[in-house]
Design a protein around this motif. Structure first.
Motif: not given
Length: 168
Positions: A64-65, A84-87, A110-112
């Motif tokens: 996830v992160g 990975s969401e944020y990692g 997503a944001y990684g």
């Protein structure tokens, strides 16, 4: 009705050819399955072609992160899916064992961010990566060449960043 993608069709053909190469299929079965794979229109047409063959599932790495890191001497699977969401993701293939002519990496970030480092002589294609506000940078040769692996990267990075480069 959804249609079969070229990527899915190519994957099915590869699995059928590998099954023949290791003796799981005879010549007649090889020809019949290749014909069905190459003429498949829907996923329902393609599924029975590979349903009983091993090796269709990707190796999955998820966070996830946190960080997903593979470096040094590691065994690169033929199909790898990283979520990975944020990692961040770092896949260093420069010293890894890559036994396949082609490696498929699917990224869901997503944001990684992701960094893929290729060994000398390798090529990469990131045309299958969709990004909305993120960035995709590929500094490697794009056409497959004899002698080095070809890495095909697909997936979604709505706000993420991907860099593909060769070892410095």
């Amino acid at each position: 009705m959804s249609r079969v993608s070229d990527l899915d069709r190519d994957r099915a053909v590869t699995l059928v050819q590998q099954a023949y190469a290791v003796g799981r299929l005879d010549q007649a079965e090889l020809e019949a399955r290749l014909e069905r794979a190459l003429t498949a229109v829907s996923p329902g047409d393609l599924a029975p072609v590979v349903a009983d063959l091993p090796g269709d599932e990707p190796v999955r790495l998820e966070t996830v992160g946190g960080r997903v890191t593979r470096t040094g001497d590691w065994q690169v699977p033929q199909r790898l899916r990283v979520e990975s969401e944020y990692g961040s993701v770092r896949l260093d293939l420069s010293r890894a064992h890559v036994p396949y002519g082609q490696v498929d990496i699917e990224l869901r970030l997503a944001y990684g961010r992701a960094l893929i480092i290729l060994p000398a002589g390798a090529t990469a294609n990131a045309d299958g990566v969709r990004s909305e506000w993120g960035r995709v940078i590929c500094r490697a040769a794009g056409s497959p060449r004899h002698g080095g692996p070809h890495v095909r990267v697909t997936g979604e990075l709505p706000y993420g960043r991907l860099v593909i480069r060769t070892r410095r």
